[in-house]
Structure formats: structure tokens, C-alpha cells
Write an enzyme that holds these catalytic residues in place. Structure first.
Site, mmCIF file in Angstrom:
data_model
loop_
_atom_site.group_PDB
_atom_site.id
_atom_site.type_symbol
_atom_site.label_atom_id
_atom_site.label_comp_id
_atom_site.label_asym_id
_atom_site.label_seq_id
_atom_site.Cartn_x
_atom_site.Cartn_y
_atom_site.Cartn_z
ATOM 1 N N CYS A 25 0.028 3.748 2.654
ATOM 2 C CA CYS A 25 0.598 3.320 4.072
ATOM 3 C C CYS A 25 2.039 3.706 4.378
ATOM 4 O O CYS A 25 2.527 3.895 5.542
ATOM 5 C CB CYS A 25 0.301 1.557 4.091
ATOM 6 S SG CYS A 25 -1.558 1.273 3.972
ATOM 7 N N CYS A 64 0.720 -1.264 0.027
ATOM 8 C CA CYS A 64 -0.033 0.041 -0.124
ATOM 9 C C CYS A 64 0.886 1.208 0.029
ATOM 10 O O CYS A 64 1.678 1.678 0.801
ATOM 11 C CB CYS A 64 -0.814 -0.036 1.153
ATOM 12 S SG CYS A 64 -1.749 1.581 1.800
#
Length: 107
Positions: free
Chosen positions: A35, A32
Site C-alpha cells: 500500500c 501494508c
């Protein structure tokens, strides 16, 4: 990621739900991009806000059942727990300042 922030599903109840302090859990995954963008912010805030809030990171790929239990549909998802209950959630990437202000609002 700082290894001392990593938490697993088997540790979740003891470290999050039974914590005396409010707890922020960063639900994330290695693939991600957003993230990875907020990871340095979360790690810095863990140090800067120690004693006010406990901060942990839970990998949704490793512990998907915990993510599902708390309705995580998109990541990054930051959840603040107080007294074993979700107090608030923030989904998506934000600046360090935005994340810190959100944490402080929920303390």
C-alpha cells in the site's frame, strides 16, 4: 498520504456512490508495505487525472465495515466506481503506468 485524498466511511456515499465522475478508491492500511509502495502513484494520478476521475483513499483499519461491504479481502485494493456501482477492481501493487492504464480502460 495526502490528506485531501482521505475519505471516511461516513463520507463514502456522498463522495463515491453519488459522484458524477468515475471514482477510484484505494483501500489501504498504514502497516501494508505494498500500500505504501503504490501511495505515491495514486497521489500523482489524483493530480494528473483530476477532472476525469476522483481518487480517494480509505483506511481499512479505520473503516473496516466499508471494506467488508465491498468484499475487500486483500490490500492494496483499487476499486473503480461508476454510477454508484463497482466497475472494476485491481488487487495488489502495480506500477504507476499499470494503474493509469487500468483507470483509463475503465473511464
Amino acid at each position: 498520504m495526502s490528506a485531501d485524498l482521505a475519505i471516511t466511511g461516513s463520507e463514502f456515499d456522498a463522495k463515491v456512490l453519488q459522484s458524477e465522475l468515475p471514482v477510484l478508491v484505494d483501500f489501504w492500511a498504514s502497516w501494508c508495505g505494498p500500500c505504501r509502495m503504490i501511495a505515491p502513484h495514486v497521489e500523482a494520478l489524483a493530480e494528473e487525472m483530476a477532472g476525469k476521475v476522483n481518487i480517494f483513499k480509505l483506511d481499512v483499519d479505520t473503516d473496516g465495515e466499508v471494506a467488508a461491504k465491498f468484499g475487500i479481502m486483500s490490500i492494496p485494493a483499487l476499486l473503480i466506481f461508476k454510477d454508484g456501482q463497482i466497475a472494476d477492481r485491481m488487487v495488489g501493487a502495480g506500477s504507476k503506468e499499470d494503474i493509469q492504464a487500468w483507470i483509463e480502460k475503465n473511464l
